[in-house]
Write a protein that holds these residues in place. Sequence first.
Motif, mmCIF file in Angstrom:
data_model
loop_
_atom_site.group_PDB
_atom_site.id
_atom_site.type_symbol
_atom_site.label_atom_id
_atom_site.label_comp_id
_atom_site.label_asym_id
_atom_site.label_seq_id
_atom_site.Cartn_x
_atom_site.Cartn_y
_atom_site.Cartn_z
ATOM 1 N N ASN A 38 0.854 -1.179 0.000
ATOM 2 C CA ASN A 38 0.000 0.000 0.000
ATOM 3 C C ASN A 38 0.896 1.238 0.000
ATOM 4 N N SER A 39 0.378 2.318 -0.516
ATOM 5 C CA SER A 39 1.170 3.522 -0.723
ATOM 6 C C SER A 39 1.871 3.974 0.562
ATOM 7 N N GLY A 40 3.187 4.120 0.506
ATOM 8 C CA GLY A 40 3.954 4.611 1.643
ATOM 9 C C GLY A 40 4.120 3.629 2.785
ATOM 10 N N ARG A 41 3.807 2.361 2.526
ATOM 11 C CA ARG A 41 3.906 1.358 3.590
ATOM 12 C C ARG A 41 4.906 0.270 3.230
ATOM 13 N N GLY A 42 5.111 -0.656 4.179
ATOM 14 C CA GLY A 42 5.969 -1.801 3.895
ATOM 15 C C GLY A 42 5.260 -2.833 3.037
ATOM 16 N N LEU A 43 6.004 -3.825 2.595
ATOM 17 C CA LEU A 43 5.425 -4.885 1.759
ATOM 18 C C LEU A 43 4.802 -5.962 2.634
ATOM 19 N N VAL A 44 3.770 -6.570 2.104
ATOM 20 C CA VAL A 44 3.102 -7.675 2.789
ATOM 21 C C VAL A 44 3.157 -8.900 1.893
ATOM 22 N N HIS A 45 3.615 -10.009 2.443
ATOM 23 C CA HIS A 45 3.728 -11.243 1.671
ATOM 24 C C HIS A 45 2.340 -11.811 1.373
ATOM 25 N N LEU A 46 2.127 -12.225 0.120
ATOM 26 C CA LEU A 46 0.841 -12.804 -0.281
ATOM 27 C C LEU A 46 0.937 -14.313 -0.465
ATOM 28 N N ILE A 47 1.795 -14.734 -1.357
ATOM 29 C CA ILE A 47 1.886 -16.158 -1.703
ATOM 30 C C ILE A 47 3.318 -16.488 -2.117
ATOM 31 N N LEU A 48 3.774 -17.678 -1.762
ATOM 32 C CA LEU A 48 5.033 -18.248 -2.243
ATOM 33 C C LEU A 48 4.689 -19.498 -3.030
ATOM 34 N N ILE A 49 5.230 -19.603 -4.249
ATOM 35 C CA ILE A 49 5.010 -20.793 -5.060
ATOM 36 C C ILE A 49 6.378 -21.366 -5.421
ATOM 37 N N ARG A 50 6.562 -22.648 -5.173
ATOM 38 C CA ARG A 50 7.851 -23.281 -5.413
ATOM 39 C C ARG A 50 7.963 -23.710 -6.869
ATOM 40 N N SER A 51 9.171 -23.966 -7.312
ATOM 41 C CA SER A 51 9.404 -24.267 -8.733
ATOM 42 C C SER A 51 8.733 -25.562 -9.182
ATOM 43 N N ASN A 52 8.417 -26.453 -8.251
ATOM 44 C CA ASN A 52 7.764 -27.707 -8.630
ATOM 45 C C ASN A 52 6.236 -27.630 -8.488
ATOM 46 N N GLU A 53 5.727 -26.433 -8.199
ATOM 47 C CA GLU A 53 4.284 -26.225 -8.104
ATOM 48 C C GLU A 53 3.800 -25.453 -9.321
ATOM 49 N N ARG A 54 2.540 -25.671 -9.698
ATOM 50 C CA ARG A 54 2.004 -25.006 -10.890
ATOM 51 C C ARG A 54 0.935 -23.982 -10.529
ATOM 52 N N GLU A 55 0.264 -24.193 -9.407
ATOM 53 C CA GLU A 55 -0.825 -23.291 -9.050
ATOM 54 C C GLU A 55 -1.010 -23.303 -7.542
ATOM 55 N N LYS A 56 -1.328 -22.112 -6.987
ATOM 56 C CA LYS A 56 -1.652 -22.024 -5.559
ATOM 57 C C LYS A 56 -2.780 -21.026 -5.364
ATOM 58 N N HIS A 57 -3.588 -21.289 -4.356
ATOM 59 C CA HIS A 57 -4.701 -20.413 -4.063
ATOM 60 C C HIS A 57 -4.600 -19.926 -2.625
ATOM 61 N N SER A 58 -5.066 -18.702 -2.422
ATOM 62 C CA SER A 58 -5.199 -18.183 -1.061
ATOM 63 C C SER A 58 -6.347 -17.186 -1.076
ATOM 64 N N GLY A 59 -7.485 -17.593 -0.558
ATOM 65 C CA GLY A 59 -8.662 -16.706 -0.574
ATOM 66 C C GLY A 59 -9.031 -16.327 -1.996
ATOM 67 N N ARG A 60 -9.039 -15.021 -2.280
ATOM 68 C CA ARG A 60 -9.384 -14.545 -3.634
ATOM 69 C C ARG A 60 -8.169 -14.479 -4.563
ATOM 70 N N LEU A 61 -7.044 -14.953 -4.095
ATOM 71 C CA LEU A 61 -5.817 -14.918 -4.891
ATOM 72 C C LEU A 61 -5.533 -16.271 -5.518
#
Lengths: 114, 115
Positions: A38-61
């Motif tokens: 968000n503007s002027g703020r720190g970063l927030v981690h959403l999702i990590l996907i590993r090289s052997n994974e093809r798809e990941k879901h988290s809520g609306r993401l």
Amino acid sequence: SQQGEEDPQALSIQEGENATMNCSYKTSINNLQWYRQNSGRGLVHLILIRSNEREKHSGRLRVTLDTSKKSSSLLITASRAADTASYFCATDPITQGGSEKLVFGKGTKLTVNP
Amino acid sequence: DGGITQSPKYLFRKEGQNVTLSCEQNLNHDAMYWYRQDPGQGLRLIYYSQIVNDFQKGDIAEGYSVSREKKESFPLTVTSAQKNPTAFYLCASSIVGTSGFNEQFFGPGTRLTVL
């Protein structure tokens, strides 16, 4: 040069629509991560996907990874005004000496209009 | 209440001055990082540390210095040798991974302006 590059640089949509952001990278990776800022703020981690994974879901993401094309996409479904932020991909490139650092792209600036 | 804090939120520096940015975490993370962010840009790594009393230069270490005397603390000094220090500085921490980098937890940032 940047390892991860997001596309588009900016995206403006209406509330309720889906938002798709893409990230391309150059070298083989251990994993790829998406962050929100968000503007002027720190970063927030959403999702990590590993090289052997093809798809990941988290809520609306939903994140996909195509290692053959060296690309990833982040889909936000049913967007809300509160999703307005910059979104960054960060890659963990495989190097001879092992992991050294995350490499961040320049980000996609998402605006969700009410 | 676990987290990572940075202070101050805003900092003004005169030409030729050294300034120190504070970063503290109570997440019990071994690894800590300092990034610089310029407008419309991604993050560039300045320094990182994976264990107490040890740290490594990142991509843009010139004009900066760090110390890691305690696990919880990783202060960054912007020296007068840094010619263009005006930027947004972000501190982060993470668990040291065995197969690549884990998610990083970021502080709220310090905006440094040179007068």
